[in-house]
Enzyme design. Structure first.
Site, PDB file in Angstrom:
ATOM      1  N   GLN A 159       1.904 -13.207  -0.630  1.00 31.69           N
ATOM      2  CA  GLN A 159       0.476 -13.574  -1.557  1.00 31.69           C
ATOM      3  C   GLN A 159       0.273 -12.468  -2.624  1.00 31.69           C
ATOM      4  O   GLN A 159      -0.886 -12.414  -3.400  1.00 31.69           O
ATOM      5  CB  GLN A 159      -0.615 -13.147  -0.467  1.00 31.69           C
ATOM      6  CG  GLN A 159      -0.572 -14.240   0.996  1.00 31.69           C
ATOM      7  CD  GLN A 159      -1.552 -13.663   1.896  1.00 31.69           C
ATOM      8  OE1 GLN A 159      -2.656 -14.070   1.968  1.00 31.69           O
ATOM      9  NE2 GLN A 159      -1.037 -13.002   2.844  1.00 31.69           N
ATOM     10  N   THR A 205       0.874  -1.195  -0.135  1.00 38.16           N
ATOM     11  CA  THR A 205      -0.222   0.032  -0.177  1.00 38.16           C
ATOM     12  C   THR A 205       0.915   1.155  -0.039  1.00 38.16           C
ATOM     13  O   THR A 205       0.380   2.434  -0.620  1.00 38.16           O
ATOM     14  CB  THR A 205      -0.896   0.104   1.125  1.00 38.16           C
ATOM     15  OG1 THR A 205      -0.257  -0.162   2.323  1.00 38.16           O
ATOM     16  CG2 THR A 205      -1.959  -0.888   1.144  1.00 38.16           C
ATOM     17  N   HIS A 238       0.211 -16.519  -4.890  1.00 41.75           N
ATOM     18  CA  HIS A 238      -1.166 -16.356  -5.728  1.00 41.75           C
ATOM     19  C   HIS A 238      -0.730 -15.914  -7.049  1.00 41.75           C
ATOM     20  O   HIS A 238      -1.519 -15.420  -7.686  1.00 41.75           O
ATOM     21  CB  HIS A 238      -1.937 -15.211  -4.941  1.00 41.75           C
ATOM     22  CG  HIS A 238      -2.271 -15.478  -3.484  1.00 41.75           C
ATOM     23  ND1 HIS A 238      -2.928 -14.794  -2.733  1.00 41.75           N
ATOM     24  CD2 HIS A 238      -2.646 -16.830  -3.186  1.00 41.75           C
ATOM     25  CE1 HIS A 238      -3.293 -15.543  -1.736  1.00 41.75           C
ATOM     26  NE2 HIS A 238      -3.142 -16.746  -1.865  1.00 41.75           N
TER      27      HIS A 238
HETATM   28  P1  NAD Z   1      -5.842  -7.994   2.890  1.00 41.38           P
HETATM   29  O1  NAD Z   1      -6.291  -6.702   1.710  1.00 41.38           O
HETATM   30  O2  NAD Z   1      -6.890  -8.895   3.309  1.00 41.38           O
HETATM   31  O3  NAD Z   1      -5.161  -7.394   4.273  1.00 41.38           O
HETATM   32  C1  NAD Z   1      -4.376  -6.395   4.259  1.00 41.38           C
HETATM   33  C2  NAD Z   1      -4.024  -5.921   5.543  1.00 41.38           C
HETATM   34  O4  NAD Z   1      -2.899  -5.216   5.417  1.00 41.38           O
HETATM   35  C3  NAD Z   1      -4.980  -5.042   6.259  1.00 41.38           C
HETATM   36  O5  NAD Z   1      -5.380  -5.782   7.361  1.00 41.38           O
HETATM   37  C4  NAD Z   1      -4.525  -3.740   6.173  1.00 41.38           C
HETATM   38  O6  NAD Z   1      -4.728  -3.342   7.697  1.00 41.38           O
HETATM   39  C5  NAD Z   1      -3.008  -4.057   6.320  1.00 41.38           C
HETATM   40  N1  NAD Z   1      -2.334  -2.785   5.747  1.00 41.38           N
HETATM   41  C6  NAD Z   1      -2.544  -1.998   4.731  1.00 41.38           C
HETATM   42  N2  NAD Z   1      -1.628  -0.973   4.596  1.00 41.38           N
HETATM   43  C7  NAD Z   1      -0.561  -1.340   5.561  1.00 41.38           C
HETATM   44  C8  NAD Z   1       0.776  -0.953   5.714  1.00 41.38           C
HETATM   45  N3  NAD Z   1       1.170   0.035   5.060  1.00 41.38           N
HETATM   46  N4  NAD Z   1       1.448  -1.572   6.754  1.00 41.38           N
HETATM   47  C9  NAD Z   1       1.221  -2.565   7.545  1.00 41.38           C
HETATM   48  N5  NAD Z   1      -0.352  -3.122   7.075  1.00 41.38           N
HETATM   49  C10 NAD Z   1      -0.991  -2.527   6.168  1.00 41.38           C
HETATM   50  O7  NAD Z   1      -4.694  -8.458   2.095  1.00 41.38           O
HETATM   51  P2  NAD Z   1      -3.930 -10.089   2.064  1.00 41.38           P
HETATM   52  O8  NAD Z   1      -4.056 -10.430   3.676  1.00 41.38           O
HETATM   53  O9  NAD Z   1      -2.652  -9.917   1.338  1.00 41.38           O
HETATM   54  O10 NAD Z   1      -5.130 -11.001   1.415  1.00 41.38           O
HETATM   55  C11 NAD Z   1      -5.342 -11.403   0.275  1.00 41.38           C
HETATM   56  C12 NAD Z   1      -5.309 -11.066  -1.107  1.00 41.38           C
HETATM   57  O11 NAD Z   1      -4.822  -9.944  -1.431  1.00 41.38           O
HETATM   58  C13 NAD Z   1      -4.156 -12.093  -1.673  1.00 41.38           C
HETATM   59  O12 NAD Z   1      -4.768 -12.794  -2.439  1.00 41.38           O
HETATM   60  C14 NAD Z   1      -3.531 -11.159  -2.746  1.00 41.38           C
HETATM   61  O13 NAD Z   1      -3.015 -11.766  -3.825  1.00 41.38           O
HETATM   62  C15 NAD Z   1      -4.245  -9.902  -2.850  1.00 41.38           C
HETATM   63  N6  NAD Z   1      -3.771  -8.529  -3.286  1.00 41.38           N
HETATM   64  C16 NAD Z   1      -2.609  -8.570  -3.760  1.00 41.38           C
HETATM   65  C17 NAD Z   1      -2.176  -7.339  -4.113  1.00 41.38           C
HETATM   66  C18 NAD Z   1      -0.837  -6.964  -4.607  1.00 41.38           C
HETATM   67  O14 NAD Z   1      -0.184  -7.632  -5.264  1.00 41.38           O
HETATM   68  N7  NAD Z   1      -0.217  -5.715  -4.358  1.00 41.38           N
HETATM   69  C19 NAD Z   1      -3.045  -5.962  -3.926  1.00 41.38           C
HETATM   70  C20 NAD Z   1      -4.303  -6.504  -3.302  1.00 41.38           C
HETATM   71  C21 NAD Z   1      -4.705  -7.458  -3.055  1.00 41.38           C
END
Ligand code: NAD
Length: 259
Positions: free
Chosen positions: A111, A38, A129
């Site tokens: 992931q 993020t 993933h």
């Molecule tokens: P999720 O969205 O379920 O959880 C992300 C967590 O990160 C949240 O609890 C949030 O509070 C926390 N968060 C956000 N910004 C943060 C920061 N700067 N520092 C610390 N924590 C922070 O994501 P997940 O658990 O990875 O879940 C699953 C799915 O999301 C996976 O299947 C993945 O493939 C996919 N995904 C990947 C991307 C990517 O590749 N960048 C983006 C979105 C989703």
């Protein structure tokens, strides 16, 4: 309620503990999630402003959606691709890559599909993933660079006209066997297992922290919000991943320069 300075003090105390465990451990493994990226400007899924806000993921990012809502499916992935192609690794990715190069980090399990660990210079990354680097024909298996999605509204295989699927794991698909096997092997070897930026709501990824605990590793969770597994962890740090990893690197560098 903690004041800001009390909260900061406790956080830096926790990062000191993490750094000590990091240096004392002989095998360190991290599991990263969308929260890792993020700070590179990519939305996560489940935060209040995450990617799924207003969407039913199964209707848009599932294998069924590819066949039933084909146009919307590709539109969604083109949108993701356009965000990903502009994204750069953040400080957190760079710290992990640096620790890996110094042999202070033994495995990165992710992931994420964004390839930002690799862009930061990390070597082997276990991608649970899949990735958004390639697309594969569902009929004949021919692979293409992912940019093929941008050629047409509904891109088709140039060999057999089959549908092209980004090499990400969609809802309804099983995870890649090799990646799972490697992740399990690395987790079983870990003495320190650190989850970074994951809600731990997605399985089977959320099985690895518990496996790490079962084999006697210390479990640390770094996440902005509470997760379902905070009560299983030896240490929980509710803060931004980049900030924590930057501080961790500073402490580790100081520790190493004294030795
Ligand atoms: P999720 O969205 O379920 O959880 C992300 C967590 O990160 C949240 O609890 C949030 O509070 C926390 N968060 C956000 N910004 C943060 C920061 N700067 N520092 C610390 N924590 C922070 O994501 P997940 O658990 O990875 O879940 C699953 C799915 O999301 C996976 O299947 C993945 O493939 C996919 N995904 C990947 C991307 C990517 O590749 N960048 C983006 C979105 C989703």
């Amino acid at each position: 309620m903690l004041s800001k300075s009390e909260g900061d003090f406790m956080q830096s105390d926790s990062i000191n503990v993490l750094a000590k465990w990091w240096l004392d451990s002989s095998y360190r493994v991290v599991l990263t999630g969308a929260g890792m990226s993020t700070e590179s400007g990519l939305l996560d899924f489940r935060s209040p402003q995450g990617l799924w806000k207003g969407y039913d993921p199964k209707k848009i990012a599932s294998i069924q959606a590819l066949y039933a809502n084909t146009k919307e499916f590709y539109e969604f992935y083109r949108k993701r691709l356009s965000c990903l192609s502009k994204a750069q690794p953040n400080k957190g990715h760079l710290v992990l890559a640096e620790l890996q190069k110094k042999r202070l980090l033994n495995a990165i399990i992710t992931q994420n599909i964004d390839s930002l660990h690799q862009k930061a210079g990390a070597g082997r990354v276990i991608e649970l993933h899949g990735n958004l680097r390639e697309a594969k024909c569902l009929s004949c298996g021919q692979k293409y660079p992912i940019e093929i999605l941008e050629e047409k509204d509904i891109p088709l295989c140039k060999e057999c006209n089959g549908y092209l699927k980004p090499e990400v794991i969609l809802f309804g698909e099983s995870l890649p066997h090799e990646a799972l096997r490697h992740a399990e092997m690395e987790t079983k070897r870990s003495h320190l297992f650190v989850v970074i930026g994951s809600s731990l709501e997605v399985s089977p990824a959320n099985y690895f922290p518990l496996l790490a605990r079962d084999v006697g590793a210390k479990l640390v969770i770094i996440n902005m919000e509470p997760t379902l597994m905070d009560n299983q962890a030896d240490l929980v740090i509710h803060a931004k991943a980049g900030k924590v990893l930057r501080k961790l690197q500073e402490i580790i560098d100081q520790g190493n320069s004294r030795n």
